[in-house]
Design a protein around this motif. Structure first.
Motif, PDB file in Angstrom:
ATOM      1  N   LEU A 104       0.817  -1.204   0.000  1.00  0.00           N
ATOM      2  CA  LEU A 104       0.000   0.000   0.000  1.00  0.00           C
ATOM      3  C   LEU A 104       0.857   1.264   0.000  1.00  0.00           C
ATOM      4  O   LEU A 104       0.489   2.276  -0.597  1.00  0.00           O
ATOM      5  CB  LEU A 104      -0.940  -0.003   1.205  1.00  0.00           C
ATOM      6  N   LYS A 105       1.994   1.203   0.689  1.00  0.00           N
ATOM      7  CA  LYS A 105       2.892   2.352   0.667  1.00  0.00           C
ATOM      8  C   LYS A 105       3.404   2.606  -0.741  1.00  0.00           C
ATOM      9  O   LYS A 105       3.486   3.758  -1.195  1.00  0.00           O
ATOM     10  CB  LYS A 105       4.058   2.120   1.626  1.00  0.00           C
ATOM     11  N   ARG A 106       3.799   1.524  -1.454  1.00  0.00           N
ATOM     12  CA  ARG A 106       4.280   1.701  -2.820  1.00  0.00           C
ATOM     13  C   ARG A 106       3.194   2.281  -3.709  1.00  0.00           C
ATOM     14  O   ARG A 106       3.444   3.182  -4.515  1.00  0.00           O
ATOM     15  CB  ARG A 106       4.770   0.354  -3.372  1.00  0.00           C
ATOM     16  N   GLU A 107       1.961   1.731  -3.561  1.00  0.00           N
ATOM     17  CA  GLU A 107       0.868   2.255  -4.365  1.00  0.00           C
ATOM     18  C   GLU A 107       0.567   3.711  -4.017  1.00  0.00           C
ATOM     19  O   GLU A 107       0.275   4.528  -4.895  1.00  0.00           O
ATOM     20  CB  GLU A 107      -0.391   1.401  -4.155  1.00  0.00           C
ATOM     21  N   GLY A 108       0.642   4.025  -2.705  1.00  0.00           N
ATOM     22  CA  GLY A 108       0.384   5.400  -2.300  1.00  0.00           C
ATOM     23  C   GLY A 108       1.411   6.363  -2.862  1.00  0.00           C
ATOM     24  O   GLY A 108       1.067   7.455  -3.321  1.00  0.00           O
ATOM     25  N   ARG A 109       2.689   5.946  -2.841  1.00  0.00           N
ATOM     26  CA  ARG A 109       3.729   6.815  -3.396  1.00  0.00           C
ATOM     27  C   ARG A 109       3.535   6.994  -4.894  1.00  0.00           C
ATOM     28  O   ARG A 109       3.716   8.092  -5.427  1.00  0.00           O
ATOM     29  CB  ARG A 109       5.110   6.234  -3.087  1.00  0.00           C
ATOM     30  N   ALA A 110       3.183   5.900  -5.592  1.00  0.00           N
ATOM     31  CA  ALA A 110       2.963   6.003  -7.034  1.00  0.00           C
ATOM     32  C   ALA A 110       1.781   6.907  -7.343  1.00  0.00           C
ATOM     33  O   ALA A 110       1.836   7.739  -8.263  1.00  0.00           O
ATOM     34  CB  ALA A 110       2.749   4.614  -7.630  1.00  0.00           C
ATOM     35  N   MET A 111       0.700   6.774  -6.577  1.00  0.00           N
ATOM     36  CA  MET A 111      -0.478   7.603  -6.805  1.00  0.00           C
ATOM     37  C   MET A 111      -0.175   9.065  -6.501  1.00  0.00           C
ATOM     38  O   MET A 111      -0.594   9.972  -7.229  1.00  0.00           O
ATOM     39  CB  MET A 111      -1.638   7.121  -5.940  1.00  0.00           C
ATOM     40  N   ALA A 112       0.563   9.297  -5.409  1.00  0.00           N
ATOM     41  CA  ALA A 112       0.915  10.674  -5.073  1.00  0.00           C
ATOM     42  C   ALA A 112       1.786  11.293  -6.154  1.00  0.00           C
ATOM     43  O   ALA A 112       1.630  12.472  -6.502  1.00  0.00           O
ATOM     44  CB  ALA A 112       1.634  10.710  -3.720  1.00  0.00           C
ATOM     45  N   GLY A 113       2.720  10.505  -6.709  1.00  0.00           N
ATOM     46  CA  GLY A 113       3.548  11.024  -7.791  1.00  0.00           C
ATOM     47  C   GLY A 113       2.726  11.390  -9.010  1.00  0.00           C
ATOM     48  O   GLY A 113       2.947  12.438  -9.637  1.00  0.00           O
ATOM     49  N   ALA A 114       1.756  10.528  -9.354  1.00  0.00           N
ATOM     50  CA  ALA A 114       0.885  10.826 -10.488  1.00  0.00           C
ATOM     51  C   ALA A 114       0.048  12.074 -10.229  1.00  0.00           C
ATOM     52  O   ALA A 114      -0.153  12.903 -11.132  1.00  0.00           O
ATOM     53  CB  ALA A 114      -0.024   9.636 -10.782  1.00  0.00           C
ATOM     54  N   ASP A 115      -0.422  12.223  -8.980  1.00  0.00           N
ATOM     55  CA  ASP A 115      -1.215  13.407  -8.645  1.00  0.00           C
ATOM     56  C   ASP A 115      -0.369  14.672  -8.736  1.00  0.00           C
ATOM     57  O   ASP A 115      -0.837  15.719  -9.196  1.00  0.00           O
ATOM     58  CB  ASP A 115      -1.804  13.269  -7.245  1.00  0.00           C
ATOM     59  N   ARG A 116       0.883  14.600  -8.293  1.00  0.00           N
ATOM     60  CA  ARG A 116       1.746  15.787  -8.365  1.00  0.00           C
ATOM     61  C   ARG A 116       2.008  16.183  -9.814  1.00  0.00           C
ATOM     62  O   ARG A 116       2.010  17.377 -10.161  1.00  0.00           O
ATOM     63  CB  ARG A 116       3.058  15.513  -7.628  1.00  0.00           C
ATOM     64  N   ARG A 117       2.232  15.177 -10.675  1.00  0.00           N
ATOM     65  CA  ARG A 117       2.455  15.492 -12.087  1.00  0.00           C
ATOM     66  C   ARG A 117       1.190  16.082 -12.727  1.00  0.00           C
ATOM     67  O   ARG A 117       1.260  17.026 -13.524  1.00  0.00           O
ATOM     68  CB  ARG A 117       2.892  14.227 -12.837  1.00  0.00           C
ATOM     69  N   ALA A 118       0.031  15.515 -12.357  1.00  0.00           N
ATOM     70  CA  ALA A 118      -1.222  16.042 -12.898  1.00  0.00           C
ATOM     71  C   ALA A 118      -1.478  17.461 -12.412  1.00  0.00           C
ATOM     72  O   ALA A 118      -1.980  18.305 -13.160  1.00  0.00           O
ATOM     73  CB  ALA A 118      -2.385  15.133 -12.496  1.00  0.00           C
ATOM     74  N   LEU A 119      -1.088  17.749 -11.156  1.00  0.00           N
ATOM     75  CA  LEU A 119      -1.295  19.088 -10.624  1.00  0.00           C
ATOM     76  C   LEU A 119      -0.439  20.116 -11.370  1.00  0.00           C
ATOM     77  O   LEU A 119      -0.897  21.246 -11.626  1.00  0.00           O
ATOM     78  CB  LEU A 119      -0.968  19.099  -9.132  1.00  0.00           C
ATOM     79  N   VAL A 120       0.771  19.740 -11.728  1.00  0.00           N
ATOM     80  CA  VAL A 120       1.621  20.644 -12.507  1.00  0.00           C
ATOM     81  C   VAL A 120       0.963  20.977 -13.848  1.00  0.00           C
ATOM     82  O   VAL A 120       0.952  22.141 -14.290  1.00  0.00           O
ATOM     83  CB  VAL A 120       3.021  20.019 -12.707  1.00  0.00           C
TER      84      VAL A 120
END
Length: 564
Positions: free
Chosen positions: A392-408
């Motif tokens: 879940l930590k790996r998935e959370g980090r991956a999702m957070a990374g995708a969200d940060r890129r989408a926010l940019v």
């Protein structure tokens, strides 16, 4: 941009499901005119406006308001939210505390004046509606027709008057069901218990009222209140109406019945609806009188009064025990023994095995201490917990990374649109696109803010802590002043107990299930971390503490054979 939540409701009295869509459509149009972004919708279908207490839509709205998910609640009218004056005031105070405003299409922005005046008007409307309904039903009963509901043994008669309007309340005898009614009366008069009658009917596959299984209380009912099949005077051609009145319990929001004085009852003779003859009816009443005399000493001693007028103290494991044969609940019966409710009440389950309350509680405590967190079980559970947490930590980090890129990307597009509009390129299409991007931006920011980088780590000594705390709980159960707290702690860590008949006569095998996340938190006393993780669970729809597995004690948890 103002974030708006829409709320809609329709009741079952004068509206239909299309009303929800209509209310949302009108509210969305108003939100668009105001320039608000609709971020969430809530609804309650076919639920009365008299109480907000039990409506899931309003409860979800309140939870999200306290979480700061929106700034304003938009509804068609204040009575769509609630018609109860106290509920409106309570909801208004909670939303104001959360910094959320209530706006309706009919009244505009809601303030204290609306809460007082509209709440009073809605309360008067409900009272007037109840009086008119009561008056209409009485008129129907005076004509010898049903005041509502369908008794077992009858069919609804649908007729039209001269103007083509439906004539309500007509009933006719259902021949097949009427024969079952007479059979029940004959069996009871002959000395057969209501429980045995219900079991025989279910065994023969005869459906009960509304197609459900027969149970003893359906037949027995309450003689004074006229409930139960053997107390229904319609079977002897006598229609009794207004025997009971219903009131809302302010604590729970549920309706409870109260017996009206006999002089307020409306009694009409309807001989065409008679099913049971007078001699059979009298035989049943005589047996009821004999039973009342038989149990009079217990009633006089206060046993029945204590049973019915007070709540029994909840047993340590009540509500947590289930039958392995039918999936129904095990309930505490006479002689302080647990038995399958479906077998006892209607005979639909073949599991006749019972188990003494004290024996089961002792085995459960031993299982918690010695089996559920035994070294080999604890090692397996811990390994599963760590693996699942890491995933879940790996998935959370991956999702957070995708969200940060989408926010940019969203920030860049918003900046581009703003630059075009500042240069004089304003248009409704650009404004609509800007609003959509800003809503997406806000959603991405909320998700990133709620992301937890690290979940709580397990302690290497957790199994030992767990064992010592269970031992202290077992000791606390013996002390009245500590029993309540200890009982609640045990119920928190026991998820479910399944009792299944074993191969030997009288044997019962038990399986104890406990949620690993709750057990780990309880043992480590990380209450604050549990609360934060539960909030994370609500937002990301993951399991408690990232663990979706249960710890199961196994079939060997209950090795003993229990004789009846």
């Amino acid at each position: 941009m103002t974030r708006a939540a829409l709320y809609a409701r329709y009741s079952s009295d004068a509206q239909n499901a299309a009303s929800i869509a209509d209310q949302f459509r009108l509210c969305r149009e108003q939100a668009e005119r105001e320039g608000w972004s609709v971020v969430e919708t809530y609804q309650d279908a076919a639920l009365s406006g008299a109480s907000v207490t039990l409506r899931p839509g309003v409860q979800a709205l309140l939870q999200d308001a306290l979480a700061g998910r929106f700034d304003v609640v938009l509804a068609e009218a204040l009575d769509r939210v609630s018609r109860d004056q106290a509920d409106v005031a309570t909801l208004f105070k909670h939303l104001r505390f959360a910094g959320v405003e209530i706006v309706t299409l009919a009244e505009g922005a809601i303030c204290e004046l609306h809460v007082g005046l509209k709440g009073t008007m809605n309360a008067l409307f409900l009272k007037d509606l109840a009086a008119k309904t009561h008056r209409g039903l009485r008129g129907r009963v005076e004509q010898g027709k049903s005041g509502g509901g369908l008794c077992y043994g009858y069919d609804v008669v649908k007729d039209l008057d001269g103007a083509g309007a439906p004539i309500r309340g007509g009933r006719s005898i259902n021949a097949a069901e009427a024969e079952i009614v007479r059979r029940v009366f004959r069996d009871f008069a002959a000395g057969v218990s209501p429980r045995a009658i219900a079991q025989h009917l279910n065994a023969e596959g005869i459906p009960g009222p509304a197609g459900k299984l027969w149970i003893d209380t359906t037949l027995r009912g309450h003689a004074r209140r006229g409930t139960g099949l053997i107390n229904n005077e319609l079977y002897i051609g006598r229609l009794v109406w207004n025997r009971l009145r219903y009131m809302k319990d302010p604590a729970s929001g549920k309706r409870v019945s109260r017996l009206n004085p006999p002089e307020q009852w409306i009694v009409k003779e309807v001989p065409d609806l008679r099913i049971v003859e007078d001699d059979l009816w009298q035989a049943v009443k005589e047996r009821q009188a004999v039973l009342a005399i038989t149990y009079a000493p217990a009633i006089k001693a206060g046993h029945a009064e204590r049973l019915h007028r007070t709540h029994r103290p909840r047993a340590l494991l009540s509500g947590l025990i289930f039958c392995g044969s039918c999936g129904g609940r095990y309930v505490l019966r006479g002689q302080n023994r647990y038995g399958c409710a479906n077998h006892i009440m209607n005979g639909s389950c073949p599991n006749s095995r019972t188990i003494a309350r004290g024996v089961l509680e002792e085995r459960v405590m031993a299982g918690l201490r010695d089996r559920l967190m035994a070294p080999e079980v604890a090692a397996t559970a811990m390994r599963a917990y760590v693996e699942e947490s890491n995933r879940l930590k790996r998935e959370g980090r991956a999702m957070a990374g995708a969200d940060r890129r989408a926010l940019v990307q969203v920030d860049r597009r918003i900046a581009e649109i703003v630059a075009v509009m500042e240069a004089g390129g304003y248009s409704r299409a650009l404004m609509a696109r800007l609003q959509t991007l800003e809503a997406e931006q806000a959603d991405l920011k909320r998700r990133l803010e709620s992301t937890t980088e690290e979940l709580p780590d397990t302690l290497p000594t957790l199994a030992g802590l767990y064992r010592r705390k269970v031992e202290r709980l077992a000791e606390a159960l013996q002390h009245p002043e500590e029993r309540a707290a200890a009982t609640q702690a045990i119920r928190d860590i026991v998820g479910r107990i399944t009792l299944t008949p074993g191969p030997k006569r009288g044997q019962i095998d038990a399986t104890l299930h406990g949620d690993l996340g709750t057990i780990l938190d309880w043992a480590a006393e990380k209450r604050q971390e549990l609360a934060e993780t539960r909030a994370l669970k609500h937002q990301t729809d993951t399991s408690l503490l990232g663990v979706s597995v249960s710890v199961v004690a196994g079939a060997g948890f209950e090795p003993a054979t229990f004789r009846l």
